[in-house]
Design an enzyme around this catalytic site. Structure first.
Site, mmCIF file in Angstrom:
data_model
loop_
_atom_site.group_PDB
_atom_site.id
_atom_site.type_symbol
_atom_site.label_atom_id
_atom_site.label_comp_id
_atom_site.label_asym_id
_atom_site.label_seq_id
_atom_site.Cartn_x
_atom_site.Cartn_y
_atom_site.Cartn_z
ATOM 1 N N GLY A 513 -64.936 -19.390 -55.165
ATOM 2 C CA GLY A 513 -66.011 -18.627 -55.776
ATOM 3 C C GLY A 513 -67.347 -19.012 -55.194
ATOM 4 O O GLY A 513 -67.464 -19.927 -54.375
ATOM 5 N N GLY A 515 -71.597 -19.490 -56.376
ATOM 6 C CA GLY A 515 -72.576 -19.562 -57.447
ATOM 7 C C GLY A 515 -73.983 -19.660 -56.916
ATOM 8 O O GLY A 515 -74.235 -19.458 -55.721
ATOM 9 N N ALA A 516 -74.903 -19.996 -57.828
ATOM 10 C CA ALA A 516 -76.321 -20.027 -57.462
ATOM 11 C C ALA A 516 -76.634 -21.128 -56.469
ATOM 12 O O ALA A 516 -77.565 -21.010 -55.681
ATOM 13 C CB ALA A 516 -77.162 -20.208 -58.731
ATOM 14 N N GLY A 518 -74.253 -22.635 -54.287
ATOM 15 C CA GLY A 518 -73.415 -22.716 -53.106
ATOM 16 C C GLY A 518 -72.038 -22.144 -53.337
ATOM 17 O O GLY A 518 -71.742 -21.538 -54.375
ATOM 18 N N VAL A 520 -67.743 -22.582 -53.433
ATOM 19 C CA VAL A 520 -66.725 -23.556 -53.824
ATOM 20 C C VAL A 520 -65.421 -23.242 -53.090
ATOM 21 O O VAL A 520 -64.995 -22.081 -53.031
ATOM 22 C CB VAL A 520 -66.493 -23.538 -55.349
ATOM 23 C CG1 VAL A 520 -65.477 -24.595 -55.748
ATOM 24 C CG2 VAL A 520 -67.807 -23.763 -56.084
ATOM 25 N N ASP A 634 -77.807 -22.535 -67.344
ATOM 26 C CA ASP A 634 -76.995 -21.409 -66.863
ATOM 27 C C ASP A 634 -75.622 -21.413 -67.536
ATOM 28 O O ASP A 634 -74.592 -21.324 -66.871
ATOM 29 C CB ASP A 634 -76.859 -21.466 -65.339
ATOM 30 C CG ASP A 634 -76.456 -20.109 -64.747
ATOM 31 O OD1 ASP A 634 -76.576 -19.091 -65.465
ATOM 32 O OD2 ASP A 634 -76.003 -20.068 -63.587
#
Length: 749
Positions: A513, A515-516, A518, A520, A634
């Site tokens: 996935g 995210g904000a 970086g 994964v 978040d």
């Protein structure tokens, strides 16, 4: 020769006089060198200040020892003024406290060291001192103070200490238990010094003392060596007390007591006496302190001793701690109106409550009119009748206190239509109170046989648990002696090289996935131990700018010491040039977002409640149980991950702003996800821990229709002051307590 001796003598006298007149932040000398250590049961259990008034080290409490600072008045009489990690369990006699280049490090048996001092990254400790002021300080090699206990007060401030804007003191549980208690003194950012119960939302209705200085810009609470307690705004002061001059040697302190009273003390070290100079609030009736008794209970006093009594139809949450509050001893079903004579109103005379009516007060001619109106109202749990005014209430009721002009009506349920429950009374209560009881009759034989079976089962389990833990303890001892790498791996984050991690994730091929901060990737560590391979998740930080670099270093120090079953664990990291990667435990069942939209079935009601409680516990840990408080900023379903056992764990914490103990807000740029952002972002208002409470309220879906919708509505109030703390959210989800109906989320805006 004589002149030389005279010169040396002059220098000695001059040096002594200079050291006595030096500022309290500077010690006479640094009396604790690097690698010095303390142990609870040896002759080196503490370090003394140069004048011998204060000691830093291990003091006995409960079943073990705590680390703290105490005023040494005599061998039999000492006063604790600061405690490290006060809400952790006590340590055993085998504990060792050592001054290392990283700070004060606590070593416990079969575990690696744990820091109790938070020193900035890149700064090494060189020495330390227990000062005559009662402040314990750590120095770098240039004798600059890099950490001090005065910056992290517990329930006390000493002369020369400052309680800064946004900081608070929290009372102890008891005189012999210095963990966090029921009351807090807050130096608010609006300049007001206020006393609240800890479990309250800190609204004006919850305070029981305020300095009345809001709006005047006062930034700190101060205490000087003459006993003057005052608020300070640059050079403008607001005196809470006057100075107390005396010819004797005095030490002043101000402590928030276990009873919620903030007291200014003086200690006469020559006469070995203690005196209370001032109290806030200055009351003699202990029930005047709000929160002395918990929810749904009222406070009375006999010979100065507090008595907490439950409402009619309620039992204590904890029979051993009557002050913790009460809850219903029956479960109401459906609407609480008086259909078919299923409910009735019980009367409690001479008790008033602080809570505000959820509806406009009614003007009535008698208490019977108030009782009838409340009985017919489906939403009404209780009513207060005073001066021909009827105020309807919902549970829980708070801050009950004697008031001869007020009558309280409590709605109770009949066991069957047309019938009333049996009436009993609390023996400790000055007022008779009806209690609902359920009687079940068992024959003597069945009781004896059942007791015997239960006893056998308990004995078997006890023996099994004993041998299991004995085996585990022996295994851990062997691991410790052999210094097996697995043990280190299970305790502290491990540094990895970029080459190791690139191989582990097979060249960044399998992406889990983005995210904000970086992307994964999934990977595998090939351990040399018998357990073989270990699946991991590696996050590659992609925004490596100055700010991101600082956050990364902070995360390494903070998240590495943050462990909780509802937080995704950091296993290791890589920091090579521009390559910065974080290694986490792999969460095999994906995110909560994926679970919610699964085509093959949604989680059941019980499962949703459990997940919500997991999330609440995790956020509570970040806000109140970490050495450095963390605002996540978040909280959303994508950042809630599920492990092999479907336990919910919070990820990506520590990557936003950290809330230090001396701060309560931050004004950085907007962070988070649209739809979960708190209204404060758009109002340019301070962002505090309750930002996460709002986001939690948003992700709460309907689980138990009534309970969780109420919790969600309370959490998503527009004004932060109306939102509960995560500690209260956990209590509402975990305990069988009644939750009052909140106003709509936009009501207060």
């Amino acid at each position: 020769m004589a002149s030389a001796i005279s010169y040396i003598l002059f220098l000695s006298i001059f040096s002594s006089a200079f050291s006595l007149g030096a500022d309290h932040h500077q010690p006479r000398h640094s009396n604790i060198s690097l690698d010095s250590s303390l142990q609870p049961t040896t002759n080196t259990a503490s370090w003394l200040s140069p004048n011998g008034r204060f000691a830093f080290g291990f003091y006995p409490e409960g079943s073990g020892f705590f680390i703290g600072i105490w005023l040494v008045a005599s061998p039999e009489n000492s006063t604790v003024v600061w405690t490290a990690d006060r809400d952790d369990p006590p340590v055993t006699k085998d504990a060792v406290l050592k001054l290392t280049n990283e700070g004060l490090e606590l070593f416990l048996q079969q575990s690696e060291g744990r820091l109790i001092s938070n020193i900035s990254t890149g700064t090494d400790a060189s020495s330390a001192s227990m000062l005559d002021s009662g402040n314990f300080v750590i120095y770098d090699s240039s004798f600059n103070v890099i950490w001090e206990t005065f910056d992290y007060p517990t329930d006390t401030i000493m002369a020369g200490q400052v309680l800064a804007d946004g900081s608070e003191l929290v009372s102890s549980v008891s005189e012999t238990n210095h963990s966090s208690g029921k009351f807090q003194l807050s130096m608010q950012s609006d300049g007001n010094l206020v006393l609240y119960p800890v479990a309250s939302p800190d609204s004006p209705e919850d305070s029981y003392y305020a300095s009345g200085t809001d709006g005047h810009g006062y930034q700190s609470l101060n205490l000087d060596d003459k006993g003057s307690l005052y608020l300070l705004n640059d050079n403008v002061t607001y005196n809470l007390t006057s100075g107390y001059n005396s010819g004797t040697v005095l030490v002043h302190r101000a402590t928030l007591g276990v009873d919620g009273i903030f007291r200014l003390y003086s200690h006469d070290l020559e006469l070995n006496t203690e005196q209370v100079l001032k109290k806030f609030p200055d009351v003699t009736y202990p029930c005047a302190v709000k929160g002395t008794c918990g929810v749904n209970s009222y406070c009375t006093s006999a010979n100065g001793q507090v008595v907490c009594s439950c409402l009619p139809g309620f039992d204590y949450l904890d029979a051993n701690r009557a002050s913790n509050g009460c809850r219903r001893n029956f479960t109401p079903s459906g609407c609480h109106s008086n259909d078919n004579n299923t409910t009735y109103m019980s009367t409690l005379d001479s008790v008033a409550w602080t809570d505000v009516s959820y509806a406009a007060p009614l003007s009535v001619t008698s208490d019977e009119d108030c009782k009838d109106a409340s009985l017919k109202d489906c939403n009404c749990d209780a009513a207060l009748f005073k001066y021909n005014t009827c105020s309807k209430q919902v549970l829980p009721l708070r801050y009950g206190i004697r008031d001869d002009s007020t009558t309280t009506f409590i709605k109770l349920a009949n066991r069957s239509a047309g019938g009333r429950p049996e009436i009993n009374s609390h023996p400790e209560s000055p007022f008779a109170a009806p209690i609902i009881t359920i009687r079940r009759k068992f024959s003597v034989k069945i009781s004896i046989v059942s007791a015997a079976i239960i006893a056998c089962i308990i004995s078997s389990w006890a023996a099994l648990i004993f041998f299991f833990y004995r085996y585990r303890a022996g295994r851990y001892r062997r691991l410790w002696r052999n210094k097996e790498p697995a043990l280190v791996d299970e305790i502290a984050p491990r540094p990895f090289s970029y080459h190791e991690l690139r191989e582990a994730i097979d060249g960044f091929k399998e992406k889990l996935g983005k995210g904000a901060f970086g992307t994964v990737f999934k990977g595998t560590l090939h351990d040399t131990l018998p357990r073989g391979q270990r699946v991991i998740a590696v996050k590659r930080l992609e925004k490596v700018v100055d700010e991101g670099e600082r956050e990364f270093r902070t995360e390494m120090r903070t998240i590495g010491r943050t462990h909780h079953k509802n937080l995704v664990r950091l296993l290791g990291f890589c920091d090579e040039g521009t390559n910065r990667l974080l290694v986490y435990e792999y969460m095999s069942n994906g995110s909560l977002a994926e679970l919610i939209v699964k085509a093959d079935g949604h989680p059941g009601w019980d499962e949703r409640v459990r997940i919500a409680l997991d999330i609440a516990r995790g956020i509570h840990c970040l806000h109140e149980e970490c050495e450095t408080r963390i605002i996540h900023c978040d909280i959303k379903p994508q950042n809630i991950l599920m492990d092999d056992n479907w336990t919910a764990k919070i990820s990506d914490f520590g990557l936003a702003n950290l809330l230090m103990p001396s701060q309560t807000r931050t004004f950085t740029g907007i962070r988070g996800t649209r739809g979960y952002l708190v209204p404060e972002w758009h109002k340019n208002a301070p962002i505090m821990v309750k930002a996460d409470v709002y986001s939690f309220g948003i992700i709460l879906d309907i689980t138990e229709l009534v309970r969780l919708v109420k919790v969600g509505l309370w959490c998503t109030q527009s004004e932060p002051v109306f939102r509960p703390t995560m500690k209260n959210v956990v209590v509402m989800l975990e305990a069988n307590v009644d939750i009052s109906l909140p106003p709509p989320p936009g009501f207060s805006s």
